[in-house]
Every structure is written in structure tokens, then in C-alpha cells.
Design an enzyme around this catalytic site. Structure first.
Site, PDB file in Angstrom:
ATOM      1  N   CYS A  73      50.182  54.132  42.050  1.00 46.39           N
ATOM      2  CA  CYS A  73      50.554  53.516  43.317  1.00 46.39           C
ATOM      3  C   CYS A  73      52.068  53.511  43.468  1.00 46.39           C
ATOM      4  O   CYS A  73      52.785  53.044  42.589  1.00 46.39           O
ATOM      5  CB  CYS A  73      50.041  52.085  43.363  1.00 46.39           C
ATOM      6  SG  CYS A  73      50.655  51.167  44.783  1.00 46.39           S
ATOM      7  N   CYS A  79      55.105  45.413  44.658  1.00 45.66           N
ATOM      8  CA  CYS A  79      53.953  44.584  44.987  1.00 45.66           C
ATOM      9  C   CYS A  79      53.694  43.531  43.915  1.00 45.66           C
ATOM     10  O   CYS A  79      53.480  42.365  44.213  1.00 45.66           O
ATOM     11  CB  CYS A  79      52.739  45.485  45.192  1.00 45.66           C
ATOM     12  SG  CYS A  79      51.153  44.681  45.125  1.00 45.66           S
ATOM     13  N   GLN A 327      32.310  37.004  43.327  1.00 44.37           N
ATOM     14  CA  GLN A 327      33.123  37.714  42.328  1.00 44.37           C
ATOM     15  C   GLN A 327      33.692  38.994  42.923  1.00 44.37           C
ATOM     16  O   GLN A 327      32.975  39.724  43.594  1.00 44.37           O
ATOM     17  CB  GLN A 327      32.253  38.062  41.115  1.00 44.37           C
ATOM     18  CG  GLN A 327      31.800  36.839  40.342  1.00 44.37           C
ATOM     19  CD  GLN A 327      32.887  36.269  39.476  1.00 44.37           C
ATOM     20  OE1 GLN A 327      33.880  36.931  39.186  1.00 44.37           O
ATOM     21  NE2 GLN A 327      32.726  35.027  39.070  1.00 44.37           N
ATOM     22  N   ASP A 426      31.798  27.791  33.334  1.00 44.36           N
ATOM     23  CA  ASP A 426      32.664  28.862  33.840  1.00 44.36           C
ATOM     24  C   ASP A 426      33.761  28.218  34.696  1.00 44.36           C
ATOM     25  O   ASP A 426      33.786  28.383  35.908  1.00 44.36           O
ATOM     26  CB  ASP A 426      31.814  29.844  34.674  1.00 44.36           C
ATOM     27  CG  ASP A 426      32.628  31.028  35.195  1.00 44.36           C
ATOM     28  OD1 ASP A 426      33.798  31.187  34.814  1.00 44.36           O
ATOM     29  OD2 ASP A 426      32.073  31.805  36.012  1.00 44.36           O
ATOM     30  N   CYS A 453      38.462  32.356  32.329  1.00 43.47           N
ATOM     31  CA  CYS A 453      39.421  33.320  32.863  1.00 43.47           C
ATOM     32  C   CYS A 453      40.815  33.023  32.333  1.00 43.47           C
ATOM     33  O   CYS A 453      41.790  33.606  32.773  1.00 43.47           O
ATOM     34  CB  CYS A 453      39.404  33.291  34.392  1.00 43.47           C
ATOM     35  SG  CYS A 453      39.693  31.647  35.049  1.00 43.47           S
TER      36      CYS A 453
HETATM   37  N1  SAH Z   1      30.365  30.984  38.010  1.00 38.71           N
HETATM   38  C1  SAH Z   1      30.748  31.039  39.385  1.00 38.71           C
HETATM   39  C2  SAH Z   1      32.212  30.803  39.698  1.00 38.71           C
HETATM   40  C3  SAH Z   1      33.059  30.127  38.732  1.00 38.71           C
HETATM   41  S1  SAH Z   1      34.707  29.945  39.335  1.00 38.71           S
HETATM   42  C4  SAH Z   1      30.385  32.377  39.989  1.00 38.71           C
HETATM   43  O1  SAH Z   1      30.291  33.348  39.289  1.00 38.71           O
HETATM   44  O2  SAH Z   1      30.234  32.465  41.190  1.00 38.71           O
HETATM   45  C5  SAH Z   1      34.943  28.233  39.030  1.00 38.71           C
HETATM   46  C6  SAH Z   1      34.231  27.315  40.014  1.00 38.71           C
HETATM   47  O3  SAH Z   1      34.464  25.977  39.611  1.00 38.71           O
HETATM   48  C7  SAH Z   1      34.733  27.410  41.446  1.00 38.71           C
HETATM   49  O4  SAH Z   1      33.622  27.668  42.268  1.00 38.71           O
HETATM   50  C8  SAH Z   1      35.320  26.026  41.725  1.00 38.71           C
HETATM   51  O5  SAH Z   1      35.100  25.590  43.044  1.00 38.71           O
HETATM   52  C9  SAH Z   1      34.567  25.153  40.766  1.00 38.71           C
HETATM   53  N2  SAH Z   1      35.207  23.910  40.312  1.00 38.71           N
HETATM   54  C10 SAH Z   1      36.512  23.641  40.147  1.00 38.71           C
HETATM   55  N3  SAH Z   1      36.693  22.435  39.598  1.00 38.71           N
HETATM   56  C11 SAH Z   1      35.463  21.906  39.406  1.00 38.71           C
HETATM   57  C12 SAH Z   1      34.988  20.672  38.854  1.00 38.71           C
HETATM   58  N4  SAH Z   1      35.823  19.754  38.395  1.00 38.71           N
HETATM   59  N5  SAH Z   1      33.668  20.495  38.781  1.00 38.71           N
HETATM   60  C13 SAH Z   1      32.795  21.425  39.237  1.00 38.71           C
HETATM   61  N6  SAH Z   1      33.191  22.606  39.765  1.00 38.71           N
HETATM   62  C14 SAH Z   1      34.504  22.832  39.864  1.00 38.71           C
END
Ligand code: SAH
Length: 501
Positions: A73, A79, A327, A426, A453
Site C-alpha cells: 500500500c 495511514c 467480527q 471474551d 484481544c
Molecule cells: N464474543 C463476542 C464479542 C466480544 S467483544 C462476539 O464474537 O461477537 C467484547 C464484548 O464485551 C463487547 O460486545 C462489549 O460490548 C462487551 N462488554 C464490555 N464490557 C462488558 C461488561 N462489563 N460486561 C459484559 N459485556 C461487556
């Protein structure tokens, strides 16, 4: 020797920082050098000096590293989205693997020998380009007042005119050009942040990689676009070159050079099925407005992912609206969640809690293999999507709660004595709240699967769980974001009852 800002030095780069920058030393003084690749010998200009270290950026590569590749790129330095695009992809993967490992050792206090034993090789991408299914392009003007769209230059709101980001879907270019030409020909103005005037702020494009369905949504500073039918006509008039749906053989899914092959085997022809506007009249950096009005087709696209190795019919479908979270790298998400599922070790008899469940992607993956799945997520709209997604897939053993994981789980456990055989988490980058971790320990599930992540907060949380009686059994990185420094990790822990402390 004292160094000063704007000094030009020559330096050998022998390490990589967390943000992908090169690191080297001159006379014992450490410099973090932007755009340098480990192994490079470069001429660098110092941009900032501190007592024990400083920052610089590459002026000229004198002897390139064997890991240096020609960035594809032309805008990659401006960027800043792809911090390590100039690094060979295999070396990027090694960097990510080492980042996970170092954090587990340094922050989590885990032994290197244990990690040697349990860490599995990172899962890379077949093709680290064109992997993103979503992009939001700001619309504006260049210095000569030409209408443009592209990306914000790193840390600014200056738009770099680029309709062809190599991480995005190939057809974005055609769509963006069609929108710009509709705007020019119908006198539709772009929004100007400085004055709050003008109409079109952003163009959102989302693509279902498996379905081939494409959504175009214009975010506007007003309620209506002039000549809406012209926009629709123009967009419907393009024959999209991109192709979707990847159904690779299992063996092709691990890293290798199957990228080309993947493209050849792709089947679903891409087509636009949804055109909408999102009304955002606020003077804010938030991109999307809450109100969506469909101009043509449906208000959502459908996409699906499946457990690797499972039958094609077992795909789980998702309805994705302009405002839904989904995602951004669906091919790697399949690998990530299949791994989480494998680590969960389900037999069909388990009760599983999926904390931070978003729109229920992992929950629905697990539901087919568990007795019951409970999902918890803070955003109400995401839970509505999760329930709708369960419904369209005919999954009725998944139940979802809106709320904070650290509030819902303790409450359910203390008041209703809910139990869990497996807990999957997650969380966002900041990791799990202490109260959530304490409740997990009190519930004593057989296994905990942690999808993360950010390996730094992961390491911190794992330490709490290990001190509370768990053993880390598996660790594996999954690269969701080639060219960038980000990496996902999945770990599996088992209850062993041996409390540390
Ligand atoms: N596993 C999900 C996304 C995970 S991303 C998927 O694959 O679609 C992390 C998620 O945690 C987000 O959707 C965010 O809104 C939520 N989140 C953030 N803080 C939180 C909390 N204290 N309790 C519950 N969910 C929360």
C-alpha cells in the site's frame, strides 16, 4: 553523547516494540524507530528525546532486513493502520507469538518452560490481504476542494484519498467511486467537520464473505439525500468484481500459501442487497447515527460462519444491520471460535456461560454442542441481535442476559445458585473485572476458556485464576489482523484445586 530532536543517526534495529516499531541502541541510548523493521540498518531522524530513550523515524533504509518486504500500500506510512506491513507475514506471526509469550512471562509470572510445553503454534491467515468485511470511509475535500473519500491519516482528521485499502473487500473501490460520482453529478456536498455543514459524512460498506451479500450505508448530516433514486440506480448498476464465500478444505486452513487457491475456490458472487442512510446530525466523532432508513432492499445482510470440520448445513447464520457488531475478519473468526469450542471440550451435557457474548457468536457456536448456554453482554441491542440470531438458527438452548458480566454472574450465582461446567470469556481490551473473576472461581467450572484481544490483561487475569486453583493447559494465538500489531489469544484452563498463596 547527547542526542537532540531532529538529529539524524544511523542505527541497527534489533528488536520490535509493542506497537511494531523497530528498537535499536546507539552508544547505549535506546531509540524506538517508527517504520523500521527488525534487522534493518537505517538512517533515522530523532523526533523526541527523553532521559533514557528516544523516538525516531526512518529517513532511509541503508541495509534492509531480510524480513523487510515492499509494502503493497502506497499510503501505509501515512495511514498508520498497518503498523507492520513492511514486515514479512511469517515474521509478523512470530512477533505476535512472542508478544503473547512475553506478556505471559512478564505480567502473568508464568514459567518459560511451561509455555514451551503448552503453547501451540499461532494460527495465521492464508491470505493476509482483503480480509476485513467492514469499512467506514470518511467523505470530504482535499486542499483543492476536490471531493474525496479514503482514510484518516494516523491520529488526524485529514483524509487520505484512497478507495482501495488492501485490507478491505475488493469491491469497495467500485462502490466508493459510484457514490462519489453520484454526489458530483447531483451536487451533493460532503460534510465539513469545521463548520458542521454539508451532508455526506461517511460511507459504511459491509460484506458477507460467505453469503456474498453487500450493504452500503451513507451516514448523513440531514434526513434525506437529494436524488436518492439516482444513488440506488448507480449502485445497482455496478457489477461487483469481488467474490465471497470461502469453503476451503480443512488442510488449507492452516497457514500456508493457499491464498490464491482460496480465491479460486471462492464461490458466492458479491451483490448489493441493502442500501440505507444513517441520520447523524450531531457534531461528534461518533460515526453512525442511531436512525437507519432503508432506501433499497433489506435493512441487513446475512452472513454465516461454521465450526471447522462441521457439515456445510451446520453454518450459523447472522443478520447484520448497519449498527450491529460483527467480527471483522470472518475467516479467522471461524478458526478462533472453533478453537474456543475445541478447548471447551463439550460432550452435550454441559452448562456453559459465555461472558461478554456480543451478538452471541460464540454462544451459538457452543449451543449445538452443549446442554445449555447462557450469554451475558452489556449492550442491549447486541442481546436483541443474539436472540434473533438464535431464533433464525432454530437454537433454543441459549439464553441471553443484558448487563455487566461482573454484576449478572454474581447475582445469578448468589441468588439462584446457577452453575457452570464451562465458562467462556471474551472481554474487551481491559480484560475481566475482579468481581467477575472472583465469581468464576467461586463457581468452580471444570474448564475456563479465555478469548483475549490483549495478552497483557489476559496475563494479569490468568494469574488471578491460577492463584485461585486453575491450571493453564493450552495457549494459542490466532491472527485476525494481518499487517497490524494486534493478535487474539485463546487459552484453556482446568480446575485442579491447588490454590497458590
Ligand atoms: N464474543 C463476542 C464479542 C466480544 S467483544 C462476539 O464474537 O461477537 C467484547 C464484548 O464485551 C463487547 O460486545 C462489549 O460490548 C462487551 N462488554 C464490555 N464490557 C462488558 C461488561 N462489563 N460486561 C459484559 N459485556 C461487556
Amino acid at each position: 553523547m547527547e542526542y537532540r530532536k531532529n538529529d539524524v543517526v544511523t542505527i541497527q534495529i534489533n528488536d520490535i516494540g509493542n506497537d511494531g516499531e523497530g528498537i535499536g541502541k546507539i552508544d547505549g541510548y535506546t531509540l524506538f524507530v517508527k517504520d523500521a523493521v527488525i534487522g534493518d540498518f537505517v538512517e533515522a531522524k530523532i523526533t523526541k528525546v527523553k532521559k533514557n530513550y528516544g523516538y525516531a523515524r526512518v529517513e532511509r533504509v541503508i541495509t534492509p532486513s531480510s524480513f523487510r518486504v515492499e509494502p503493497r500500500c502506497a499510503y501505509h506510512r501515512q495511514c498508520g493502520g498497518c503498523q507492520i506491513q513492511a514486515m514479512d507475514y511469517e515474521r509478523q506471526l512470530l512477533f505476535k507469538e512472542q508478544k503473547i509469550r512475553n506478556n505471559l512471562i512478564r505480567i502473568g509470572g508464568f514459567e518459560a518452560a511451561l509455555l514451551d510445553e503448552i503453547m501451540e503454534p499461532i494460527v495465521g491467515m492464508e491470505n493476509p490481504w482483503h480480509y476485513r468485511n467492514k469499512a467506514q470511509f470518511p467523505v470530504g475535500y482535499d486542499k483543492k476542494e476536490n471531493l474525496i473519500t479514503g482514510f484518516y491519516a494516523g491520529r488526524t482528521h485529514d483524509i487520505i484519498p484512497n478507495t482501495d485499502c488492501l485490507l478491505g473487500a475488493a469491491e469497495n473501490k467500485q462502490i466508493l467511486e459510484a457514490v462519489l460520482s453520484y454526489m458530483r453529478e447531483n451536487g451533493v456536498l460532503a460534510y465539513r467537520e469545521q463548520t458542521g455543514k454539508g451532508l455526506v459524512r461517511h460511507i459504511l460498506i459491509r460484506t458477507g464473505f460467505a453469503s456474498g451479500e453487500v450493504m452500503v450505508c451513507l451516514v448523513i448530516n440531514g434526513r434525506k439525500l437529494p436524488a436518492e433514486e439516482e444513488l440506488v440506480k448507480r449502485l445497482m448498476g455496478i457489477s461487483l468484481t469481488g467474490i465471497g464465500a470461502v469453503s476451503l478444505n480443512e488442510t488449507d486452513r492452516l497457514r500456508g500459501d493457499a491464498g490464491e487457491k482460496a480465491e479460486a475456490e471462492n464461490v458466492a458472487q458479491k451483490r448489493i442487497v441493502s442500501i440505507s442512510v444513517s441520520v447523524n446530525t450531531e457534531r461528534t466523532n461518533v460515526i453512525m447515527g442511531k436512525e437507519i432508513r432503508v432506501l433499497w432492499g433489506r435493512g441487513y445482510i446475512e452472513d454465516s460462519i461454521r465450526v471447522l470440520g462441521a457439515a456445510e448445513e451446520s453454518r450459523i447464520k447472522f443478520h447484520i444491520s448497519p449498527l450491529s457488531f460483527y467480527q471483522v475478519n470472518p475467516l479467522q473468526t471461524e478458526k478462533l471460535y472453533s478453537l474456543a469450542l475445541a478447548y471447551a471440550g463439550l460432550t452435550g451435557r454441559e452448562t456453559v456461560w459465555d461472558l461478554y457474548c456480543g451478538i452471541g457468536t460464540i454462544s451459538l457456536f457452543l449451543a449445538k454442542y452443549a446442554k445449555k448456554v447462557y450469554g451475558v453482554e452489556i449492550i442491549p441491542q447486541a442481546i436483541e441481535d443474539a436472540r434473533e440470531n438464535a431464533r433464525i438458527n432454530g437454537i433454543n438452548n441459549a439464553e441471553f442476559y443484558v448487563g455487566k458480566a461482573e454484576e449478572v454472574l454474581p447475582e445469578k450465582y448468589e441468588k439462584e445458585a446457577v452453575r457452570a461446567d464451562v465458562i467462556v470469556v471474551d472481554p474487551p481490551r481491559k480484560g475481566c473485572d475482579d468481581r467477575c473473576l472472583e465469581t468464576m472461581l467461586a463457581m468452580k467450572p471444570k474448564r475456563i476458556v479465555y478469548v483475549s484481544c490483549d495478552s497483557a490483561t489476559l496475563a494479569r487475569d490468568l494469574r488471578v485464576l491460577v492463584d485461585g486453583g486453575y491450571e493453564v493447559k493450552k495457549v494459542r494465538g490466532v491472527d485476525q489482523f494481518g499487517g497490524t500489531v494486534h493478535v487474539e489469544v485463546v487459552i484453556m484452563m482446568q480446575y485442579c484445586g491447588k490454590k497458590k498463596n
